[in-house]
Write a protein that holds these residues in place. Structure first.
Motif, short mmCIF file in Angstrom:
data_model
loop_
_atom_site.label_atom_id
_atom_site.label_comp_id
_atom_site.label_asym_id
_atom_site.label_seq_id
_atom_site.Cartn_x
_atom_site.Cartn_y
_atom_site.Cartn_z
N THR A 46 -21.64 7.21 40.15
CA THR A 46 -20.69 8.32 40.01
C THR A 46 -19.27 7.88 40.37
O THR A 46 -18.31 8.15 39.63
N TYR A 47 -19.13 7.19 41.49
CA TYR A 47 -17.80 6.74 41.91
C TYR A 47 -17.27 5.63 40.99
O TYR A 47 -16.06 5.52 40.79
N LEU A 48 -18.17 4.82 40.42
CA LEU A 48 -17.74 3.79 39.48
C LEU A 48 -17.14 4.44 38.23
O LEU A 48 -16.15 3.95 37.67
N VAL A 77 -13.60 5.39 38.76
CA VAL A 77 -12.62 4.31 38.65
C VAL A 77 -12.03 4.27 37.24
O VAL A 77 -10.83 4.11 37.05
N PHE A 78 -12.90 4.44 36.22
CA PHE A 78 -12.48 4.32 34.83
C PHE A 78 -12.19 5.67 34.17
O PHE A 78 -11.47 5.72 33.17
N LEU A 79 -12.74 6.73 34.74
CA LEU A 79 -12.51 8.08 34.18
C LEU A 79 -12.01 9.01 35.29
O LEU A 79 -12.68 9.99 35.65
N GLU A 82 -16.25 16.51 34.28
CA GLU A 82 -17.72 16.44 34.25
C GLU A 82 -18.14 15.10 33.67
O GLU A 82 -17.94 14.84 32.49
N LEU A 83 -18.72 14.27 34.53
CA LEU A 83 -19.11 12.92 34.09
C LEU A 83 -20.33 12.97 33.18
O LEU A 83 -21.20 13.84 33.34
N PRO A 84 -20.45 12.04 32.23
CA PRO A 84 -21.60 12.02 31.31
C PRO A 84 -22.90 11.76 32.06
O PRO A 84 -23.03 10.75 32.76
N PHE A 134 -3.41 5.63 42.53
CA PHE A 134 -4.14 4.46 43.00
C PHE A 134 -5.41 4.86 43.78
O PHE A 134 -5.97 4.03 44.51
N SER A 135 -5.84 6.09 43.63
CA SER A 135 -7.02 6.56 44.36
C SER A 135 -8.28 5.83 43.91
O SER A 135 -9.30 5.86 44.61
N TRP A 136 -8.23 5.14 42.75
CA TRP A 136 -9.39 4.39 42.27
C TRP A 136 -9.80 3.28 43.24
O TRP A 136 -10.95 2.84 43.25
N ILE A 137 -8.86 2.84 44.09
CA ILE A 137 -9.17 1.78 45.07
C ILE A 137 -10.26 2.26 46.02
O ILE A 137 -11.21 1.53 46.33
N VAL A 138 -10.13 3.49 46.48
CA VAL A 138 -11.14 4.03 47.41
C VAL A 138 -12.45 4.26 46.67
O VAL A 138 -13.53 4.04 47.23
N SER A 139 -12.38 4.70 45.42
CA SER A 139 -13.61 4.87 44.63
C SER A 139 -14.35 3.55 44.51
O SER A 139 -15.58 3.49 44.63
#
Length: 296
Positions: free
Chosen positions: A97-99, A102-104, A109-111, A266-271
């Motif tokens: 989910t967290y990965l 990073v990209f979405l 709502e994630l697939p 840059f919140s993707w860093i924590v994800s």
């Protein structure tokens, strides 16, 4: 190994559960500290068993020596069929989910299928590494541990930077109730906290492979649990610097909510740090589980 196994998804999930069942920031911090003490005592108890029965196998060996093969078999069968597999699946789904985040990052709502396929890939990869080479597994665990501690350190340091800037209003009247709770909810707070500390029981499972276990096991347990408890307490301080108790309770992903306020785009860093933490927890769990019942 203990630090890498224990610090997984719990520090990113449990803060909400503890606060929800304690009702105030101050009480939640006390529960975190007490959970650290309880986990340390449990780990030391297992360390004592590990130095008494210096064979790899963990619970299986302890029950075999104490109650015979039937009880030991039931324990290991239950553990492998439901306990370990279930927890690994949950942590893998959290990592997936967290990965995706990073990209979405803007996807509300994630697939459904994609998240589960990525979780399966993570599990297959970790199982493959553990089957191929023990040194490779331990080296991977060290890398993941360093990466996850650096990610959590980012949360901690960011929190303390804001504290130095004078942003401490969330800690005023820290024992003031955010929500009303009943005393019967307190055990649920400890349940959420101890979930974050789960993994302390794994170190003695490979006691046979440890040099001088009588000295190494207790020392490694004490050092690891002190590090873990300190990391968890300071990470929670970091969360509460930027998130009010109400905001934390309203969040479905505490670390991501913190990162969005602290780092913006840059919140993707924590994800990514959450992903590495989860993978490290899975790897450590599988590495130790494979030693269950391995001693002859």
């Amino acid at each position: 190994m203990t630090v890498g196994t224990v610090i997984g998804s719990g520090i990113f999930i449990s803060p909400k559960g503890i606060l929800m069942n304690t009702g105030s920031l101050g009480a939640s911090m006390i529960v975190w500290a007490l959970c650290g003490v309880l986990a340390t005592l449990g780990a030391l108890s297992y360390g004592e068993l590990g130095t008494t029965f210096t064979k790899s196998g963990g619970d299986y060996i302890y029950l075999m020596e104490s109650f015979g093969p039937m009880v030991a078999f039931i324990r290991i069968w239950t553990y492998l069929v439901s306990v370990r597999t279930g927890s690994s699946a949950v942590v893998a789904l959290t990592a997936a989910t967290y990965l995706h985040r990073v990209f979405l990052p803007n996807c509300e709502e994630l697939p459904y299928i994609s998240v589960r396929l990525i979780a399966v890939v993570i599990l297959v990869f970790i199982f493959y590494v553990n089957c191929v080479s023990v040194p490779l597994t331990t080296h991977l665990q060290v890398i993941l541990t360093v990466a996850k501690v650096l990610g959590i350190a980012l949360i901690i340091l960011t929190g303390f930077v804001f504290i130095c800037k004078g942003q401490i209003q969330n800690f005023e009247d820290s024992f003031e109730k955010t929500i009303d709770i009943k005393w019967q909810q307190i055990p649920l707070a400890f349940y959420a906290g101890l979930f974050a500390f789960s993994g302390w029981q794994y170190t003695p499972t490979f006691a046979e492979e440890i040099v001088r276990p009588g000295r190494t096991l207790p020392l490694s347990i004490i050092i690891s649990m002190v590090i873990i408890t300190t990391v968890y307490l300071t990470a929670n301080v970091g969360y509460f610097v930027l998130l009010t108790p109400t905001q934390l309770l309203d969040s479905d992903a505490v670390a991501l909510s913190f990162a969005q306020q602290a780092f913006g785009s840059f919140s993707w860093i924590v994800s990514l740090a959450v992903v590495l933490s989860c993978i490290g927890a899975i790897n450590g769990g599988i590495f130790s589980t494979s030693r269950y019942g391995s001693s002859k």
